[in-house]
Scaffold this motif. Sequence first.
Motif, PDB file in Angstrom:
ATOM      1  N   PRO A   1      37.005 -14.155 -40.789  1.00  0.00           N
ATOM      2  CA  PRO A   1      37.545 -14.009 -39.431  1.00  0.00           C
ATOM      3  C   PRO A   1      38.070 -15.329 -38.880  1.00  0.00           C
ATOM      4  O   PRO A   1      37.620 -16.417 -39.256  1.00  0.00           O
ATOM      5  CB  PRO A   1      36.328 -13.548 -38.635  1.00  0.00           C
ATOM      6  CG  PRO A   1      35.152 -14.147 -39.364  1.00  0.00           C
ATOM      7  CD  PRO A   1      35.536 -14.170 -40.814  1.00  0.00           C
ATOM      8  N   THR A   2      39.051 -15.236 -37.983  1.00  0.00           N
ATOM      9  CA  THR A   2      39.580 -16.428 -37.313  1.00  0.00           C
ATOM     10  C   THR A   2      38.840 -16.709 -36.011  1.00  0.00           C
ATOM     11  O   THR A   2      38.856 -17.827 -35.517  1.00  0.00           O
ATOM     12  CB  THR A   2      41.080 -16.238 -37.004  1.00  0.00           C
ATOM     13  OG1 THR A   2      41.247 -15.048 -36.227  1.00  0.00           O
ATOM     14  CG2 THR A   2      41.887 -16.095 -38.301  1.00  0.00           C
ATOM     15  N   ASN A   3      38.206 -15.680 -35.494  1.00  0.00           N
ATOM     16  CA  ASN A   3      37.453 -15.827 -34.253  1.00  0.00           C
ATOM     17  C   ASN A   3      36.044 -16.317 -34.587  1.00  0.00           C
ATOM     18  O   ASN A   3      35.307 -15.640 -35.298  1.00  0.00           O
ATOM     19  CB  ASN A   3      37.390 -14.481 -33.517  1.00  0.00           C
ATOM     20  CG  ASN A   3      36.814 -14.609 -32.117  1.00  0.00           C
ATOM     21  OD1 ASN A   3      36.006 -15.483 -31.839  1.00  0.00           O
ATOM     22  ND2 ASN A   3      37.214 -13.708 -31.230  1.00  0.00           N
ATOM     23  N   PRO A   4      35.641 -17.499 -34.097  1.00  0.00           N
ATOM     24  CA  PRO A   4      34.305 -18.034 -34.424  1.00  0.00           C
ATOM     25  C   PRO A   4      33.157 -17.132 -33.959  1.00  0.00           C
ATOM     26  O   PRO A   4      32.056 -17.200 -34.506  1.00  0.00           O
ATOM     27  CB  PRO A   4      34.265 -19.382 -33.710  1.00  0.00           C
ATOM     28  CG  PRO A   4      35.330 -19.299 -32.648  1.00  0.00           C
ATOM     29  CD  PRO A   4      36.383 -18.408 -33.209  1.00  0.00           C
ATOM     30  N   ASP A   5      33.396 -16.277 -32.983  1.00  0.00           N
ATOM     31  CA  ASP A   5      32.356 -15.367 -32.511  1.00  0.00           C
ATOM     32  C   ASP A   5      31.901 -14.396 -33.598  1.00  0.00           C
ATOM     33  O   ASP A   5      30.775 -13.906 -33.568  1.00  0.00           O
ATOM     34  CB  ASP A   5      32.857 -14.561 -31.307  1.00  0.00           C
ATOM     35  CG  ASP A   5      32.823 -15.368 -30.013  1.00  0.00           C
ATOM     36  OD1 ASP A   5      32.273 -16.485 -30.033  1.00  0.00           O
ATOM     37  OD2 ASP A   5      33.344 -14.876 -28.992  1.00  0.00           O
ATOM     38  N   CYS A   6      32.795 -14.125 -34.562  1.00  0.00           N
ATOM     39  CA  CYS A   6      32.458 -13.163 -35.621  1.00  0.00           C
ATOM     40  C   CYS A   6      31.315 -13.679 -36.490  1.00  0.00           C
ATOM     41  O   CYS A   6      30.508 -12.888 -36.998  1.00  0.00           O
ATOM     42  CB  CYS A   6      33.687 -12.887 -36.493  1.00  0.00           C
ATOM     43  SG  CYS A   6      35.104 -12.246 -35.566  1.00  0.00           S
ATOM     44  N   ASN A   7      31.222 -14.990 -36.660  1.00  0.00           N
ATOM     45  CA  ASN A   7      30.144 -15.578 -37.467  1.00  0.00           C
ATOM     46  C   ASN A   7      28.836 -15.668 -36.680  1.00  0.00           C
ATOM     47  O   ASN A   7      27.777 -15.871 -37.266  1.00  0.00           O
ATOM     48  CB  ASN A   7      30.548 -16.980 -37.940  1.00  0.00           C
ATOM     49  CG  ASN A   7      31.755 -16.946 -38.857  1.00  0.00           C
ATOM     50  OD1 ASN A   7      31.880 -16.046 -39.691  1.00  0.00           O
ATOM     51  ND2 ASN A   7      32.651 -17.917 -38.703  1.00  0.00           N
ATOM     52  N   VAL A   8      28.927 -15.530 -35.373  1.00  0.00           N
ATOM     53  CA  VAL A   8      27.748 -15.637 -34.517  1.00  0.00           C
ATOM     54  C   VAL A   8      27.072 -14.268 -34.347  1.00  0.00           C
ATOM     55  O   VAL A   8      25.864 -14.193 -34.114  1.00  0.00           O
ATOM     56  CB  VAL A   8      28.142 -16.219 -33.138  1.00  0.00           C
ATOM     57  CG1 VAL A   8      26.933 -16.333 -32.224  1.00  0.00           C
ATOM     58  CG2 VAL A   8      28.798 -17.589 -33.308  1.00  0.00           C
ATOM     59  N   TRP A   9      27.844 -13.193 -34.482  1.00  0.00           N
ATOM     60  CA  TRP A   9      27.310 -11.844 -34.273  1.00  0.00           C
ATOM     61  C   TRP A   9      26.131 -11.560 -35.200  1.00  0.00           C
ATOM     62  O   TRP A   9      26.138 -11.921 -36.377  1.00  0.00           O
ATOM     63  CB  TRP A   9      28.388 -10.787 -34.491  1.00  0.00           C
ATOM     64  CG  TRP A   9      27.805  -9.394 -34.551  1.00  0.00           C
ATOM     65  CD1 TRP A   9      27.465  -8.690 -35.664  1.00  0.00           C
ATOM     66  CD2 TRP A   9      27.435  -8.577 -33.433  1.00  0.00           C
ATOM     67  NE1 TRP A   9      26.928  -7.473 -35.328  1.00  0.00           N
ATOM     68  CE2 TRP A   9      26.892  -7.378 -33.956  1.00  0.00           C
ATOM     69  CE3 TRP A   9      27.513  -8.739 -32.056  1.00  0.00           C
ATOM     70  CZ2 TRP A   9      26.434  -6.349 -33.149  1.00  0.00           C
ATOM     71  CZ3 TRP A   9      27.056  -7.713 -31.245  1.00  0.00           C
ATOM     72  CH2 TRP A   9      26.521  -6.534 -31.790  1.00  0.00           C
ATOM     73  N   ASN A  10      25.113 -10.893 -34.648  1.00  0.00           N
ATOM     74  CA  ASN A  10      23.941 -10.516 -35.434  1.00  0.00           C
ATOM     75  C   ASN A  10      23.453  -9.162 -34.929  1.00  0.00           C
ATOM     76  O   ASN A  10      23.360  -8.946 -33.727  1.00  0.00           O
ATOM     77  CB  ASN A  10      22.834 -11.567 -35.290  1.00  0.00           C
ATOM     78  CG  ASN A  10      21.733 -11.411 -36.314  1.00  0.00           C
ATOM     79  OD1 ASN A  10      21.160 -10.341 -36.452  1.00  0.00           O
ATOM     80  ND2 ASN A  10      21.441 -12.486 -37.027  1.00  0.00           N
ATOM     81  N   ASN A  11      23.129  -8.260 -35.862  1.00  0.00           N
ATOM     82  CA  ASN A  11      22.674  -6.921 -35.477  1.00  0.00           C
ATOM     83  C   ASN A  11      21.265  -6.911 -34.884  1.00  0.00           C
ATOM     84  O   ASN A  11      20.824  -5.876 -34.358  1.00  0.00           O
ATOM     85  CB  ASN A  11      22.716  -5.966 -36.678  1.00  0.00           C
ATOM     86  CG  ASN A  11      24.134  -5.521 -37.010  1.00  0.00           C
ATOM     87  OD1 ASN A  11      24.946  -5.309 -36.120  1.00  0.00           O
ATOM     88  ND2 ASN A  11      24.434  -5.398 -38.294  1.00  0.00           N
ATOM     89  N   ASP A  12      20.574  -8.032 -34.977  1.00  0.00           N
ATOM     90  CA  ASP A  12      19.258  -8.146 -34.348  1.00  0.00           C
ATOM     91  C   ASP A  12      19.430  -7.913 -32.839  1.00  0.00           C
ATOM     92  O   ASP A  12      20.222  -8.602 -32.185  1.00  0.00           O
ATOM     93  CB  ASP A  12      18.678  -9.541 -34.611  1.00  0.00           C
ATOM     94  CG  ASP A  12      17.247  -9.687 -34.110  1.00  0.00           C
ATOM     95  OD1 ASP A  12      16.905  -9.073 -33.078  1.00  0.00           O
ATOM     96  OD2 ASP A  12      16.476 -10.420 -34.752  1.00  0.00           O
ATOM     97  N   GLN A  13      18.687  -6.961 -32.299  1.00  0.00           N
ATOM     98  CA  GLN A  13      18.860  -6.567 -30.897  1.00  0.00           C
ATOM     99  C   GLN A  13      18.526  -7.683 -29.907  1.00  0.00           C
ATOM    100  O   GLN A  13      18.903  -7.599 -28.735  1.00  0.00           O
ATOM    101  CB  GLN A  13      17.999  -5.331 -30.591  1.00  0.00           C
ATOM    102  CG  GLN A  13      18.389  -4.089 -31.383  1.00  0.00           C
ATOM    103  CD  GLN A  13      19.827  -3.653 -31.089  1.00  0.00           C
ATOM    104  OE1 GLN A  13      20.170  -3.333 -29.965  1.00  0.00           O
ATOM    105  NE2 GLN A  13      20.666  -3.645 -32.117  1.00  0.00           N
ATOM    106  N   THR A  14      17.833  -8.712 -30.363  1.00  0.00           N
ATOM    107  CA  THR A  14      17.523  -9.840 -29.481  1.00  0.00           C
ATOM    108  C   THR A  14      18.598 -10.928 -29.564  1.00  0.00           C
ATOM    109  O   THR A  14      18.555 -11.897 -28.807  1.00  0.00           O
ATOM    110  CB  THR A  14      16.154 -10.455 -29.832  1.00  0.00           C
ATOM    111  OG1 THR A  14      16.201 -10.964 -31.175  1.00  0.00           O
ATOM    112  CG2 THR A  14      15.054  -9.415 -29.723  1.00  0.00           C
ATOM    113  N   ILE A  15      19.531 -10.775 -30.519  1.00  0.00           N
ATOM    114  CA  ILE A  15      20.567 -11.792 -30.723  1.00  0.00           C
ATOM    115  C   ILE A  15      21.953 -11.255 -30.376  1.00  0.00           C
ATOM    116  O   ILE A  15      22.636 -11.781 -29.509  1.00  0.00           O
ATOM    117  CB  ILE A  15      20.549 -12.324 -32.174  1.00  0.00           C
ATOM    118  CG1 ILE A  15      19.191 -12.934 -32.521  1.00  0.00           C
ATOM    119  CG2 ILE A  15      21.663 -13.350 -32.375  1.00  0.00           C
ATOM    120  CD1 ILE A  15      19.059 -13.384 -33.965  1.00  0.00           C
TER     121      ILE A  15
END
Length: 269
Positions: free
Chosen positions: A197-211
Motif C-alpha cells: 500500500p501507498t497509504n502508511p495507515d494500511c501498515n498500522v491497521w490491526n484486527n485486534d479490537q483494542t488496536i
Amino acid sequence: MVRFSNNLVGILNFITFLLSIPILIGGVWLSRQGTSECERFLDKPVIALGVFLMLVSLAGLIGACCRVSWLLWVYLLVMFLLIVLLFCFTIFAFAVTNKGAGEALSDRGYKEYRLGDYSGWLQKRVNSEKNWNKIKSCLQDSKICKSMIDDGSNNIPATEFYSSHLSAIQSGCCKPSNDCGFTYVTPTNWTSNGATPTNPDCNVWNNDQTILCYNCQSCKAGLLDNIKSDWKKVAILNVIFLIFLIIVYSIGCCAFRNNRQDNSWKRYP
C-alpha cells in the motif's frame, strides 16, 4: 428610588447565581463518580466555571442592589475581560475550523478523512504523542467501534456495509482506509490482499479490537472533523452569548453610573 438598571443587573445576576449552583454540583459529581480519566476530564473545568459564575454574579448582585460601587467596578472589569476573551476565542475558533472536510467516495455511504486537510494548529495537538495517547484511551473507552458490531452489524454483507453511514470517528478509527484495498470480513475485521500500500495507515491497521486503526492518521483526522463540527457550533453560540454579554455590560455601566451619582449626592447634600 432604586434605578431600573440596578434592578435589572441584580435580577440577571441572581439568575446567574442560581445557574452556577447546579454547574458546581455537576462538577463535584463528575469528580467523585467518574471511574476513568476520560469521565473525570471535565470535572475541574466545570467546577472552575461554577465557582467563577458564582463569584462574579455575587459581585454584580451586591454591587447593583446594595450600591457597592467598587464591587460593581470589579464586576464590570471581569465582564469586559470576558467579552474580550470570548471575542478572541470566537475568531480563533472560526479560523482553525475553516479547513478540512471528508472526502466522498463513489459507491460508499461514508467519507474518508486525511489529516493534512485540517488546520496546522489542530494537527499539532493530535500529533503530540502525549495528547494522542489520552485521546486514544478515551476513544477506546467509548467503545465507538465495538458499537458497530454489537447492534448485529457483524453479519451484514459487504455491499450493505459500504452503503452504510459512518461517523467521522468510525470511518477513521474503526476500519482501514479505502486505499488499502483490504477484503471485508466484518465491519472491524479486514483481510490484507498482500499488495504494497501507498497509504502508511494500511501498515498500522490491526484486527485486534483494542488496536484497529486508533494509531492511524485517518483516526486523528476523523477526530478533528468531529472537533471542527463541534467548534463551529460553539462559535455560533458564542456570537449569541457575546451579544448578550455586551447588553448586560452596558446595563451594568448604567448601574455603576447611578451608584456614583447617588454616592455624590449623599456626600454633598
